[in-house]
Design an enzyme around this catalytic site. Structure first.
Site, short mmCIF file in Angstrom:
data_model
loop_
_atom_site.label_atom_id
_atom_site.label_comp_id
_atom_site.label_asym_id
_atom_site.label_seq_id
_atom_site.Cartn_x
_atom_site.Cartn_y
_atom_site.Cartn_z
N GLU A 269 27.76 74.59 55.89
CA GLU A 269 28.69 74.67 54.54
C GLU A 269 29.66 76.24 55.60
O GLU A 269 29.36 76.59 55.69
CB GLU A 269 27.61 76.37 53.19
CG GLU A 269 28.68 76.46 52.87
CD GLU A 269 27.83 77.64 51.78
OE1 GLU A 269 28.63 77.93 50.85
OE2 GLU A 269 26.44 78.13 52.62
N LYS A 332 32.23 72.31 45.27
CA LYS A 332 30.69 72.93 44.85
C LYS A 332 31.12 73.03 43.26
O LYS A 332 31.67 73.91 42.76
CB LYS A 332 30.36 74.16 45.30
CG LYS A 332 29.05 75.15 45.14
CD LYS A 332 28.94 76.45 45.93
CE LYS A 332 27.19 76.50 45.79
NZ LYS A 332 27.49 77.93 46.39
N CYS A 382 25.22 74.77 49.43
CA CYS A 382 23.75 75.83 49.72
C CYS A 382 22.71 75.70 48.01
O CYS A 382 22.32 74.97 47.70
CB CYS A 382 25.10 77.30 49.24
SG CYS A 382 24.08 78.26 50.16
#
Length: 512
Positions: A269, A332, A382
């Protein structure tokens, strides 16, 4: 003999300690199966209100021991005073402690109305765990079932029930163990024959199913993967002066580790701490690296786009083809509150994000797998890897390999990176697809579709991890139908909560 108030709270605290120790680190998973026994002893025969207080104490101790690392994030990177950080940390733990408190309150009310805890406790606990996964944006961190992530024969039922099936089984075992101990130690106590039989049957079915799955070898073509851990310090990550050294580190590690054309290279990330789409020099170097190695390369980088005159920032992953062309981007979907955006920002103008570098992020619009020659990638960035529904949506959209790119530097040398990894195991099993994980400072790992962890890098070291994965077929019951089991438990919890009200109303009617 009635237990003193002080002794009751000491037993409750012991339950909290057992609960915290069940999860990484130290990960004494066996303790999860008896973690609530001291609490049951403390609340045996107690009024519902007293049971609430004791369970709240146990929950507060448990979550405080499990989530101590929150203070590392808030003081080191959020720059909050320790006193403020500790207050917020305890507020979070108190919120989470409400779930076991409400569970024991409902269980005691149910027992007074004739509902056995053998039924009510596992049903209510599991139902409220499900509520915790989405209420207030959701925080399903280390649900009870995650404690068993290393026990492969048990966790295979996650492709039917998700992690909630394990939570139910552990909760039931706690009640049965307490009732067995009670029948031995207390004169006149009834031995829980039916409860013990039910537990043994469920355990036998779970283990048999697990060994059946594990006995089937993985099939299909292999995909070679190289996972790169750059170990870029968080305090310099977004400093433009370190862009050259950051890119050079990933280039060096990738060249050393990539020995075979066609290897899927994965960087973590925000491995590129700049806008990849708008940075001509470094972006060209990354594209050239993919072409040089003749391998697809997936890297994290923020993105920016304009929509209806508004600028949106996204936490994204870019896929670069073996020819050096950008062929896809995944954004995301589930953002971190106070990390990537501030909830209710207009009402909380004094609250800032804890992540430096960019303004508030916006969520992506849909789960779009990224296509390589060997696999279709569902990218979990994440925090969103702890949400089963995000992984399910990617696999339902055609992904046959899940990729978790993350930056766990925030957690320092704490239990959190290990806890984070434990939850990724279930994403692979739930969907029957492998999951590969590239973390900036660790833990980088590869997990097959049965939850076996194939390699783990050390924390805070430069590293690469080469692995071979078999792209999965998906199509599990859990992937198709989602949290049916958890929803049934939530409905059962509602019945357990409503039944005492019904019996109380009947009693009042008879008196009249």
């Amino acid at each position: 003999m009635k237990m003193s108030s002080r002794a009751g709270y000491l037993w409750a605290l012991l339950s909290g300690v057992f609960l915290a120790l069940s999860f990484p680190i130290p990960g004494l998973s066996i303790l999860a199966w008896c973690a609530f026994v001291p609490l049951f002893k403390a609340t045996d025969g107690a009024a519902p209100g007293k049971a609430f207080n004791l369970a709240f104490t146990a929950g507060l101790a448990g979550y405080a021991g499990m989530l101590y690392w929150v203070n590392i994030v808030m003081t080191t990177y959020g720059k909050l005073p320790l006193s403020v950080s500790f207050a917020l940390y305890m507020f979070l733990c108190a919120y989470l402690a409400l779930y076991p408190a409400v569970t024991l309150w409902l269980v005691r009310r149910g027992e007074n109305a004739g509902i056995s805890a053998l039924v009510s406790f596992p049903v209510i606990w599991t139902g409220l765990e499900f509520v915790r996964s989405f209420l207030l944006t959701g925080f399903p961190w280390e649900s009870l079932g995650y404690s068993q992530y290393r026990t492969l024969p048990l966790i295979q039922i996650a492709d039917l029930t998700g992690v909630y099936g394990l939570s139910f089984l552990i909760a039931l075992a706690n009640v049965v163990i307490f009732r067995v101990l009670l029948s031995v130690s207390r004169k006149g106590a009834t031995y829980p024959v039916r409860g013990l039989i039910a537990l043994l049957v469920l355990m036998a079915l779970t283990v048999a199913y697990g060994f059946g799955v594990l006995s089937r070898p993985e099939s299909g073509p292999e995909q070679q993967v190289l996972l790169v851990q750059g170990n870029i310090p968080q305090d310099v990550k977004w400093d433009p002066a370190f862009q050259e050294s950051t890119v050079a580190t990933y280039e060096r590690l990738t060249r050393l580790g990539c020995r075979e054309p066609g290897t899927l290279v994965v960087w973590p990330e925000s491995a590129l701490p700049f806008f990849f789409q708008a940075e001509p020099v470094y972006a060209a170097r990354v594209r050239a690296l993919a072409a040089e190695l003749k391998s697809p390369l997936l890297t994290g980088s923020p993105a920016v786009e304009k929509e209806d005159g508004l600028v949106r920032y996204l936490n994204s992953a870019y896929l670069i083809s073996p020819q050096g062309a950008v062929v896809g981007r995944s954004d995301k979907l589930h953002l971190v509150p106070f990390g990537e955006y501030v909830p209710l920002a207009k009402l909380l103008p004094f609250v800032n994000k804890m992540v430096a570098g960019i303004g508030d992020f916006s969520p992506g619009k849909s789960a779009v797998p990224l296509q390589t020659d060997g696999a279709r990638l569902g990218v979990l960035v994440c925090f969103e890897g702890i949400f089963p529904e995000v992984a399910r949506s990617y696999v339902a959209a055609g992904a046959n390999v899940l990729v978790n790119i993350t930056n766990d530097a925030w957690f320092g040398r704490s239990s959190a990176p290990y806890q984070h990894l434990s939850m990724m195991v279930f994403r692979a099993v739930e969907n029957r697809v492998p999951l590969v994980r590239a973390a900036n400072t660790g833990i980088t790992s590869a997990i097959d579709s049965r939850g076996h962890i194939d390699g783990m890098t050390p924390l805070f070291e430069e590293a690469t991890l080469a692995a071979k994965v078999h792209p999965g077929k998906g199509g599990t019951f859990y992937n198709r139908f989602g949290d049916v089991f958890a929803i049934l438990c939530l409905c059962g919890a509602a019945v357990c909560a409503g039944y005492p009200l019904k019996t109380s109303a009947k009693g009042k009617t008879k008196k009249k």
